[in-house]
Design a protein around this motif. Structure first.
Motif, mmCIF file in Angstrom:
data_model
loop_
_atom_site.group_PDB
_atom_site.id
_atom_site.type_symbol
_atom_site.label_atom_id
_atom_site.label_comp_id
_atom_site.label_asym_id
_atom_site.label_seq_id
_atom_site.Cartn_x
_atom_site.Cartn_y
_atom_site.Cartn_z
ATOM 1 N N ARG A 231 2.997 -6.314 2.293
ATOM 2 C CA ARG A 231 2.862 -4.955 1.767
ATOM 3 C C ARG A 231 3.972 -4.700 0.747
ATOM 4 O O ARG A 231 5.151 -4.641 1.107
ATOM 5 C CB ARG A 231 2.912 -3.928 2.894
ATOM 6 C CG ARG A 231 1.753 -4.094 3.894
ATOM 7 C CD ARG A 231 1.844 -3.078 5.024
ATOM 8 N NE ARG A 231 0.788 -3.255 5.999
ATOM 9 C CZ ARG A 231 -0.370 -2.610 5.994
ATOM 10 N NH1 ARG A 231 -0.621 -1.736 5.037
ATOM 11 N NH2 ARG A 231 -1.274 -2.819 6.933
ATOM 12 N N SER B 86 3.542 -2.127 -1.853
ATOM 13 C CA SER B 86 3.120 -0.953 -2.611
ATOM 14 C C SER B 86 4.306 -0.134 -3.105
ATOM 15 O O SER B 86 5.403 -0.169 -2.541
ATOM 16 C CB SER B 86 2.211 -0.065 -1.746
ATOM 17 O OG SER B 86 2.892 0.405 -0.605
ATOM 18 N N ASP C 11 -1.161 -5.819 -0.135
ATOM 19 C CA ASP C 11 -1.109 -4.439 -0.630
ATOM 20 C C ASP C 11 -0.164 -4.370 -1.828
ATOM 21 O O ASP C 11 1.045 -4.520 -1.684
ATOM 22 C CB ASP C 11 -0.634 -3.500 0.479
ATOM 23 C CG ASP C 11 -0.774 -2.026 0.100
ATOM 24 O OD1 ASP C 11 -1.051 -1.743 -1.082
ATOM 25 O OD2 ASP C 11 -0.605 -1.162 0.973
ATOM 26 N N GLN D 97 -0.597 -1.677 -4.109
ATOM 27 C CA GLN D 97 -0.900 -0.338 -4.604
ATOM 28 C C GLN D 97 0.317 0.301 -5.282
ATOM 29 O O GLN D 97 1.456 0.111 -4.864
ATOM 30 C CB GLN D 97 -1.342 0.538 -3.429
ATOM 31 C CG GLN D 97 -1.584 1.980 -3.777
ATOM 32 C CD GLN D 97 -1.816 2.845 -2.559
ATOM 33 O OE1 GLN D 97 -2.140 4.020 -2.689
ATOM 34 N NE2 GLN D 97 -1.648 2.303 -1.370
ATOM 35 N N ASN E 31 -5.427 -4.459 -1.930
ATOM 36 C CA ASN E 31 -5.292 -3.099 -2.441
ATOM 37 C C ASN E 31 -4.571 -3.157 -3.789
ATOM 38 O O ASN E 31 -3.378 -3.460 -3.853
ATOM 39 C CB ASN E 31 -4.509 -2.235 -1.455
ATOM 40 C CG ASN E 31 -4.566 -0.763 -1.801
ATOM 41 O OD1 ASN E 31 -4.860 -0.389 -2.929
ATOM 42 N ND2 ASN E 31 -4.288 0.101 -0.836
#
Length: 342
Positions: free
Chosen positions: A139, A141, A163, A165, A189
């Motif tokens: 992750r 983001s 991820d 994002q 994402n």
């Protein structure tokens, strides 16, 4: 009181063997806990160092599986910072100040068991490398990432969630070459970046694709032929118009949830038979012709409903120019509809 202490000691000592007792083991772990952190007895493999204003990572005890370092002021991660934490499975570094310059090469090399790595809300400009081959979730983001280095995902066949994002990725950064190696990916994402086209080279295992908040104007015909498992597709807040959607582009056997809110559509796109949720709110749609958008012909409806028919259950059309009532031919085709928002 002395009698109670003796009883407790006897309880943990067992038969009096030379091996370390559970009580002694617990006391050793308690002493090893960094003074800046918390090591709750109820969660003996977790070390909580979050929200402490830390500028560096303290010495982490070797028994640690879960390490929480979010909401600090850490701006660097050296190759030695986690050298003791070889059993680490879960590392949370969200909301710090880590940049690629502060990330020493090989910083994650000492973590052969790492499964979850969270580095959201930092100052990264590139996906960090190298990463442990054991990773299942990454992750990143809300950083400043504009680059995905070639081969950064090589050997990450276990990664199922990526991820990215809220970064600064453009089309030239998200390519078939840069994504190579993600052979087990399930969810990606890429929302809130600077993409103007659909990302190429996604692995065929992809089931959840999130592209909200980009500048995408069209989807190439046949784009999803290499993505047979897509079931959740989000393209809200893009620039899609009718001319950018080939008629059968969403005719996917596994798709369940399709979100096209806040685009420039004037017509309802083709609805595949298996789709259950369709979000078309805040477009420029004026009318809905149930006969035209029905995925089966009127003469075939009776046969299809013997097999349960089109499965659409939820349709959102608010924020368009469509006015109630709900067209009868829409209800005739999609007999499983439970909610229509106009």
């Amino acid at each position: 009181m002395e009698l109670l202490v003796v009883c407790v000691a006897l309880l943990f000592s067992g038969s009096g063997g030379a091996q370390e007792t559970p009580y002694e083991d617990y006391m050793a772990q308690l002493k090893a806990c960094p003074k800046e952190c918390r090591c709750p007895p109820s969660f003996p493999n977790a070390v909580y160092c979050d929200n402490k204003g830390l500028k560096r990572i303290p010495v982490i005890p070797p028994y640690t599986w879960y390490l929480y370092l979010q909401n600090n002021l850490i701006d660097a991660l050296s190759a030695d910072a986690l050298r003791n934490a070889t059993q680490l499975k879960w590392l949370n570094l969200n909301r710090n100040k880590i940049s690629n310059e502060g990330l020493e090469e090989g910083a994650f090399r000492a973590l052969p068991n790492l499964v979850h790595l969270y580095m959201e809300d930092n100052q990264l400009t590139s996906v960090p490398s190298p990463l442990p081959s054991t990773l299942e979730q990454l992750r990143l983001s809300r950083n400043r990432i504009s680059k995905i280095p070639v081969k950064v995902f090589a050997g990450l066949g276990r990664l199922n969630l990526l991820d990215l994002q809220g970064n600064k990725l453009q089309d030239d950064a998200v390519t078939e070459v840069s994504l190579k190696g993600l052979n087990g990916l399930v969810q990606i994402n890429l929302a809130k970046n600077q993409l103007s086209s659909m990302p190429p080279g996604l692995p065929p295992t992809t089931a959840q694709l999130f592209l909200d908040g980009n500048n995408i104007e069209k989807i190439p015909a046949g784009y999803f032929k290499g993505l047979p498992k897509v079931s959740f597709l989000r393209l809200n807040h893009n620039k899609l118009a009718n001319g950018g959607l080939p008629r059968n582009v969403f005719n996917l056997s596994n798709i369940l949830d399709l979100q096209l809110s806040h685009n420039k559509l004037t017509e309802v796109p083709f609805i595949p038979p298996g789709l259950e949720h369709l979000h078309l709110d805040h477009n420029k749609i004026k009318t809905v012709n149930g006969t035209e958008i029905c995925p089966v012909s009127a003469s075939s409806l009776a046969h299809y409903f013997e097999e349960n028919g089109p499965r659409l259950r939820y349709l959102r059309l608010d924020g368009n120019e469509v006015k109630p009532p709900i067209p009868w031919d829409l209800m005739l085709c999609f007999r499983h509809l439970r909610a229509v928002v106009i």
